[in-house]
Design a protein around this motif. Structure first.
Motif, PDB file in Angstrom:
ATOM      1  N   ARG A  41       0.816  -1.212   0.000  1.00  0.00           N
ATOM      2  CA  ARG A  41       0.000   0.000   0.000  1.00  0.00           C
ATOM      3  C   ARG A  41       0.852   1.265   0.000  1.00  0.00           C
ATOM      4  NH1 ARG A  41      -5.821  -0.061   0.780  1.00  0.00           N
ATOM      5  NH2 ARG A  41      -6.354  -2.253   0.803  1.00  0.00           N
ATOM      6  N   TRP A  43       1.986   2.798   2.735  1.00  0.00           N
ATOM      7  CA  TRP A  43       1.597   3.652   3.839  1.00  0.00           C
ATOM      8  C   TRP A  43       2.794   3.957   4.740  1.00  0.00           C
ATOM      9  CZ3 TRP A  43      -3.606   1.301   5.947  1.00  0.00           C
ATOM     10  CH2 TRP A  43      -4.589   1.403   4.943  1.00  0.00           C
ATOM     11  N   LYS A  46       3.317   5.613  10.706  1.00  0.00           N
ATOM     12  CA  LYS A  46       2.302   6.203  11.592  1.00  0.00           C
ATOM     13  C   LYS A  46       0.896   5.776  11.181  1.00  0.00           C
ATOM     14  CE  LYS A  46       1.137  10.648  13.609  1.00  0.00           C
ATOM     15  NZ  LYS A  46       1.609  12.022  13.778  1.00  0.00           N
ATOM     16  N   ILE A  47       0.636   5.759   9.899  1.00  0.00           N
ATOM     17  CA  ILE A  47      -0.690   5.375   9.395  1.00  0.00           C
ATOM     18  C   ILE A  47      -0.932   3.887   9.637  1.00  0.00           C
ATOM     19  CG2 ILE A  47      -2.118   5.184   7.314  1.00  0.00           C
ATOM     20  CD1 ILE A  47      -0.653   7.739   6.317  1.00  0.00           C
ATOM     21  N   VAL A  48       0.090   3.068   9.388  1.00  0.00           N
ATOM     22  CA  VAL A  48      -0.034   1.631   9.630  1.00  0.00           C
ATOM     23  C   VAL A  48      -0.317   1.370  11.108  1.00  0.00           C
ATOM     24  CG1 VAL A  48       1.174  -0.591   9.569  1.00  0.00           C
ATOM     25  CG2 VAL A  48       1.401   1.002   7.658  1.00  0.00           C
ATOM     26  N   ALA A  50      -1.722   3.314  13.310  1.00  0.00           N
ATOM     27  CA  ALA A  50      -3.090   3.727  13.645  1.00  0.00           C
ATOM     28  C   ALA A  50      -4.111   2.718  13.104  1.00  0.00           C
ATOM     29  CB  ALA A  50      -3.370   5.117  13.088  1.00  0.00           C
ATOM     30  N   LYS A  51      -3.929   2.288  11.871  1.00  0.00           N
ATOM     31  CA  LYS A  51      -4.868   1.331  11.249  1.00  0.00           C
ATOM     32  C   LYS A  51      -4.876  -0.002  11.991  1.00  0.00           C
ATOM     33  CE  LYS A  51      -7.418  -0.365   7.870  1.00  0.00           C
ATOM     34  NZ  LYS A  51      -8.791   0.048   7.649  1.00  0.00           N
ATOM     35  N   GLU A  56       3.828   2.708  16.903  1.00  0.00           N
ATOM     36  CA  GLU A  56       4.728   2.993  15.788  1.00  0.00           C
ATOM     37  C   GLU A  56       6.038   2.222  15.950  1.00  0.00           C
ATOM     38  OE1 GLU A  56       5.137   7.085  14.288  1.00  0.00           O
ATOM     39  OE2 GLU A  56       3.399   7.555  15.559  1.00  0.00           O
TER      40      GLU A  56
END
Length: 91
Positions: A41, A43, A46-48, A50-51, A56
């Motif tokens: 993806r 990503w 940080k986004i991973v 959160a998802k 982190e």
């Protein structure tokens, strides 16, 4: 060159197949999902995090582990230094 690119691709494919199979066998689904989000993806950590609802630091650890295992696997394949000179420069 085309030949070098083919060797690189084949070496990486083998290394990826080995690592993915190892994690599947061990049931390391969190690591697999994390790596998929990072590399497939594209990503950010940080986004991973959160998802996936993990830290982190956990994402960074999974990423580091994955890349280290890929490097080791490619090195074990015994390819010429010309194929992946950066791996041999690391020591």
């Amino acid at each position: 060159s085309g030949e070098r690119r083919h060797l690189e691709e084949a070496a990486l494919r083998r290394a990826l197949d080995e690592q993915i199979a190892r994690w599947r066998q061990r049931g390391d689904w969190e690591k697999l999902r994390c790596i998929e989000l990072l590399f497939v993806r594209g990503w950010a950590n940080k986004i991973v995090a959160a998802k996936m609802k993990i830290s982190e630091q956990a994402v960074a650890n999974h990423k580091f582990d994955f890349l280290a295992k890929l490097r080791a696997s490619v090195r074990k394949q015994g390819l010429s230094q010309d194929v992946f000179p950066e791996l041999h420069a690391e020591g």
